[in-house]
Design a protein around this motif. Sequence first.
Motif, PDB file in Angstrom:
ATOM      1  N   ALA A  89     -27.346-151.300 -10.220  1.00  0.00           N
ATOM      2  CA  ALA A  89     -26.196-151.655 -10.009  1.00  0.00           C
ATOM      3  C   ALA A  89     -25.112-150.569 -10.269  1.00  0.00           C
ATOM      4  CB  ALA A  89     -25.685-152.933 -10.507  1.00  0.00           C
ATOM      5  N   LEU A  90     -25.444-149.743 -11.581  1.00  0.00           N
ATOM      6  CA  LEU A  90     -24.488-148.558 -12.188  1.00  0.00           C
ATOM      7  C   LEU A  90     -24.825-147.408 -11.604  1.00  0.00           C
ATOM      8  CD1 LEU A  90     -24.569-150.020 -15.561  1.00  0.00           C
ATOM      9  CD2 LEU A  90     -22.647-150.049 -14.265  1.00  0.00           C
ATOM     10  N   GLU A  91     -26.272-147.067 -10.988  1.00  0.00           N
ATOM     11  CA  GLU A  91     -26.425-145.877 -10.509  1.00  0.00           C
ATOM     12  C   GLU A  91     -26.640-145.609  -9.135  1.00  0.00           C
ATOM     13  OE1 GLU A  91     -29.927-144.295 -12.565  1.00  0.00           O
ATOM     14  OE2 GLU A  91     -29.124-144.834 -14.810  1.00  0.00           O
ATOM     15  N   ASP A  92     -27.163-146.766  -8.617  1.00  0.00           N
ATOM     16  CA  ASP A  92     -27.477-146.461  -6.918  1.00  0.00           C
ATOM     17  C   ASP A  92     -26.317-147.065  -5.751  1.00  0.00           C
ATOM     18  OD1 ASP A  92     -29.660-145.398  -8.003  1.00  0.00           O
ATOM     19  OD2 ASP A  92     -31.268-147.042  -7.751  1.00  0.00           O
ATOM     20  N   ARG A 141     -28.784-157.268 -19.908  1.00  0.00           N
ATOM     21  CA  ARG A 141     -27.683-156.701 -20.446  1.00  0.00           C
ATOM     22  C   ARG A 141     -27.849-155.999 -21.871  1.00  0.00           C
ATOM     23  NH1 ARG A 141     -22.370-158.944 -21.679  1.00  0.00           N
ATOM     24  NH2 ARG A 141     -20.814-157.483 -21.678  1.00  0.00           N
ATOM     25  N   LYS A 142     -28.255-156.907 -22.706  1.00  0.00           N
ATOM     26  CA  LYS A 142     -28.669-156.459 -24.119  1.00  0.00           C
ATOM     27  C   LYS A 142     -29.736-155.794 -24.396  1.00  0.00           C
ATOM     28  CE  LYS A 142     -26.599-160.963 -25.948  1.00  0.00           C
ATOM     29  NZ  LYS A 142     -26.029-161.543 -24.655  1.00  0.00           N
ATOM     30  N   THR A 143     -30.922-155.884 -23.754  1.00  0.00           N
ATOM     31  CA  THR A 143     -32.077-155.261 -24.115  1.00  0.00           C
ATOM     32  C   THR A 143     -32.202-153.892 -23.347  1.00  0.00           C
ATOM     33  OG1 THR A 143     -33.324-156.357 -22.137  1.00  0.00           O
ATOM     34  CG2 THR A 143     -33.370-157.356 -24.263  1.00  0.00           C
ATOM     35  N   GLY A 144     -31.341-153.924 -22.243  1.00  0.00           N
ATOM     36  CA  GLY A 144     -31.355-152.661 -21.533  1.00  0.00           C
ATOM     37  C   GLY A 144     -30.152-151.963 -22.071  1.00  0.00           C
ATOM     38  N   ASP A 145     -29.389-152.116 -22.883  1.00  0.00           N
ATOM     39  CA  ASP A 145     -28.270-151.434 -23.431  1.00  0.00           C
ATOM     40  C   ASP A 145     -27.170-151.157 -22.545  1.00  0.00           C
ATOM     41  OD1 ASP A 145     -26.866-150.109 -25.564  1.00  0.00           O
ATOM     42  OD2 ASP A 145     -27.873-148.107 -25.140  1.00  0.00           O
ATOM     43  N   PHE A 146     -26.619-152.301 -21.838  1.00  0.00           N
ATOM     44  CA  PHE A 146     -25.714-152.101 -20.590  1.00  0.00           C
ATOM     45  C   PHE A 146     -24.515-153.044 -21.155  1.00  0.00           C
ATOM     46  CE2 PHE A 146     -29.573-151.613 -18.038  1.00  0.00           C
ATOM     47  CZ  PHE A 146     -29.493-150.354 -17.644  1.00  0.00           C
ATOM     48  N   GLU A 147     -24.409-153.266 -22.507  1.00  0.00           N
ATOM     49  CA  GLU A 147     -23.224-154.074 -22.765  1.00  0.00           C
ATOM     50  C   GLU A 147     -21.858-153.690 -22.844  1.00  0.00           C
ATOM     51  OE1 GLU A 147     -24.394-157.421 -26.059  1.00  0.00           O
ATOM     52  OE2 GLU A 147     -25.592-155.590 -26.486  1.00  0.00           O
ATOM     53  N   ASP A 148     -22.036-152.154 -22.868  1.00  0.00           N
ATOM     54  CA  ASP A 148     -20.654-151.659 -22.804  1.00  0.00           C
ATOM     55  C   ASP A 148     -20.382-151.160 -21.403  1.00  0.00           C
ATOM     56  OD1 ASP A 148     -20.115-151.909 -25.493  1.00  0.00           O
ATOM     57  OD2 ASP A 148     -21.513-150.063 -25.975  1.00  0.00           O
ATOM     58  N   ASP A 149     -21.360-151.199 -20.292  1.00  0.00           N
ATOM     59  CA  ASP A 149     -21.122-150.539 -19.059  1.00  0.00           C
ATOM     60  C   ASP A 149     -20.596-151.619 -17.963  1.00  0.00           C
ATOM     61  OD1 ASP A 149     -22.165-148.245 -20.228  1.00  0.00           O
ATOM     62  OD2 ASP A 149     -24.249-148.892 -20.044  1.00  0.00           O
ATOM     63  N   ILE A 150     -21.292-152.982 -18.113  1.00  0.00           N
ATOM     64  CA  ILE A 150     -20.803-153.825 -17.231  1.00  0.00           C
ATOM     65  C   ILE A 150     -21.028-155.385 -17.600  1.00  0.00           C
ATOM     66  CG2 ILE A 150     -23.352-154.143 -16.515  1.00  0.00           C
ATOM     67  CD1 ILE A 150     -22.830-154.196 -13.629  1.00  0.00           C
ATOM     68  N   GLU A 151     -20.232-156.305 -16.880  1.00  0.00           N
ATOM     69  CA  GLU A 151     -20.105-157.686 -17.310  1.00  0.00           C
ATOM     70  C   GLU A 151     -20.639-158.423 -16.443  1.00  0.00           C
ATOM     71  OE1 GLU A 151     -16.567-160.883 -18.139  1.00  0.00           O
ATOM     72  OE2 GLU A 151     -16.124-158.890 -17.563  1.00  0.00           O
ATOM     73  N   ILE A 152     -21.373-159.244 -16.794  1.00  0.00           N
ATOM     74  CA  ILE A 152     -22.094-160.356 -15.936  1.00  0.00           C
ATOM     75  C   ILE A 152     -21.288-161.628 -15.613  1.00  0.00           C
ATOM     76  CG2 ILE A 152     -24.332-161.572 -15.095  1.00  0.00           C
ATOM     77  CD1 ILE A 152     -24.629-158.652 -15.968  1.00  0.00           C
ATOM     78  N   VAL A 153     -20.871-162.028 -14.595  1.00  0.00           N
ATOM     79  CA  VAL A 153     -20.049-163.160 -14.149  1.00  0.00           C
ATOM     80  C   VAL A 153     -20.660-163.654 -13.082  1.00  0.00           C
ATOM     81  CG1 VAL A 153     -17.914-161.892 -15.102  1.00  0.00           C
ATOM     82  CG2 VAL A 153     -18.472-161.782 -12.492  1.00  0.00           C
ATOM     83  N   ASP A 154     -20.169-164.966 -13.027  1.00  0.00           N
ATOM     84  CA  ASP A 154     -20.688-166.115 -11.831  1.00  0.00           C
ATOM     85  C   ASP A 154     -19.410-165.737 -10.772  1.00  0.00           C
ATOM     86  OD1 ASP A 154     -22.906-168.251 -10.975  1.00  0.00           O
ATOM     87  OD2 ASP A 154     -20.893-168.776 -10.382  1.00  0.00           O
ATOM     88  N   ILE A 155     -19.841-166.074  -9.606  1.00  0.00           N
ATOM     89  CA  ILE A 155     -18.797-166.349  -8.474  1.00  0.00           C
ATOM     90  C   ILE A 155     -17.725-167.039  -8.647  1.00  0.00           C
ATOM     91  CG2 ILE A 155     -18.181-166.833  -5.967  1.00  0.00           C
ATOM     92  CD1 ILE A 155     -21.119-165.673  -5.289  1.00  0.00           C
TER      93      ILE A 155
END
Length: 742
Positions: free
Chosen positions: A671-674, A699-713
Amino acid sequence: MLESPLLQSGEQVTRETFWGISHVGEAVFYYLAAVTIIVFLYGVYQRFARYTRGSEDWFDRLDDLPGRITSAAKTVASNEKQFNRDLVGGVMHAFIFWGFMTLLIGTTIIAIDIDIFRNLTAIVTGERQSFFVGDFYLSYSLVMDAMGLLFVAGVSIALWRRYVSRTDRLHGKHTSREDDFLVWSLFALGVGGYVQEGLRLLGTASVEAGSLAITSYEEVSFVGHFVADVMFVGGMTPGMAEAAYPIMWWSHSILAFVFVASIPFMKPFHMISSFANIVVKDEKAGKRLPGVPAALDADSGAESVDSFSWKEMLDQDACTKCGRCSSVCPAKASGRDLDPRDVILDLKQYRESVDAGGETTDIVADGGQVIASESMESCMSCMACMDACPVEIEHLKHFTKLNRQLTDQGDIQPSLQEVFQNVMQKGNTFGNSQRTRGDWTEDVDVDVPDAREQEVDYLWYVGDYPSYDDRNKKIAHSLARIFDAADVSFGILFDDEKYDGNDIRRVGEEFLYVELAGHHVETFDECEFDTLVTTDPHSYNTFKNEYPEVDFEEFADDPMMPFDVEEPWNPDGEIDVYHWTQVVEELIEENALGLDGTELDYTVTYHDPCHLGRYNDEYEAPRSLIRATGVDLHEMPRNRDNSYCCGGGGGGLWLEHEEEEKPSEERLREALEDTDAGSAVEKFVVACPMCMTMYEDGRKTGDFEDDIEIVDIAELVVEAIDAGGVSASATDAGAPGTPADD
């Protein structure tokens, strides 16, 4: 200079089929052809006779046989599935298929002319006649040369991909000499045919003033003409070509006989088994699964080779080892112990070994000799393998039966056993009290009606995670607000709602699934509603595709089944079953939420849930809702039916795995690179509670917490409503209706 002499008066436009071959040679040829046909037919008979010894399949796969054959012919002729995710592979296979079919038809035409038409006309008219002359011959020669060239080109691409570029998916533990035999024999047959034609054209030509003169009408055989020219320029004379022709002719014929005779016994059999497999495919394969008999000692379908159904054996024989399933498997990509192709071929190898008198063993077990339990635990039930398979192998049905066997044997992880216990004792996967299932409604400032007490338009099945998991409760809150804002009549079951059973069924707990289905059908029958709507795509799939298939009557006398249901539920689809995005899409189209598409200004990407997308072909409703909020939607490279699983399906949410990288982490990286927007993507949008759970973890284990937010539609829609749509109450008591972490 190469010249073509004019056709002499009275000379017929044709060619001698057995040019340079003696009458004894012709007799030997027909003898070898007869032996080849007998061996071929006997081999095919043996294959299909073995299928008849398999167990019956769970539904009629031969209904509307003419329609099935027509549909399969369209699929095979168009090569449509070969182009899926691999343009070069599709072109290659189309060239080989249509080239091979043309050459086969061409050979059959000659046989009909020589062995049937000429003899028939001799009997009827007293004179042997041939249709292999004149314009027909010229057209035949042109088409055969052109399509033969495509055939050789296709096989050449196959050779390049297998031996030069070494496409990864073409190689694996089951790669063998028969793969080499197939591709090289096809290449030799294609090229050998042109060499043979070139020798004939050169051998029947004349040399005038140092130039080769080939009969003018033979110019339509442009490839053979070219080969003859090259041979002549290389120093071969017509006499030399005439002497070499019988050797080449016999070499080509014997190779063709060997190839045809080998078809039933080697990889080329897929030309027959693949077509048959497509004919008998289940249009709902994967999204629905076969049940088991009510008896407690019922065969799981994977106890022994004798348990295999005829369709499962056909699946195994149809596998071409192309590796398309392996290349899209998220479990394999994550480093888990699963390769879908190997499972199918391991089962085939074991079956053939037992049939040949080999020793028997447990088909699936911890560290098993045939299939390891770790492989089955790794499957995410995402159906990517089935979607990619060009010959309609039903991997998920095989895997589910193997999982049932593991469950029967007790070879399951303790964490999964705990989930089973929770569902049996508490009715939910969390092990929480059923009395608290509806407590989430106390934290949303709208009225959530009880569908057991009043008639509603929409019976909303909330699901386990939105009912008990704190993060997913926010989705339930948002969806309740949306329904309330749209002023629709809806209600829930509160403590009469239990776990839907979709995923425990896929990990092998069939009887518990039937118990849950019976409970819900009994509860549904006591409510008055028009439409069943779900939060979770997994629930949507099982209510829509599997509950109507459950044979409740078979379990009617089972004291272990605490329900009083005998009739099938919703067999004709009288009750509409929808995922909530499909319902809200209609509400937005009716302007029930007052959105104008300018409310939000985020850059987002969307992840297609497997059970909504690949399982049920719903791709547009979620995107329609996302765009309706005004956000800028950027697609990930792997989207729609090529979506990459979050890792939560098939029990993945409850199991521990050793993996190089979690599927959720890989997807967030994508999502962030491609995406075209790259790191500008602010929100990763989901439409499934399981996806929400897996991606919040990734998001936590991959260290993406500062990069992207997970939301439902649903959270996006509520935020859009608050920003400018119709009035909607707060998501949580005393809190604004915004997505988590805002």
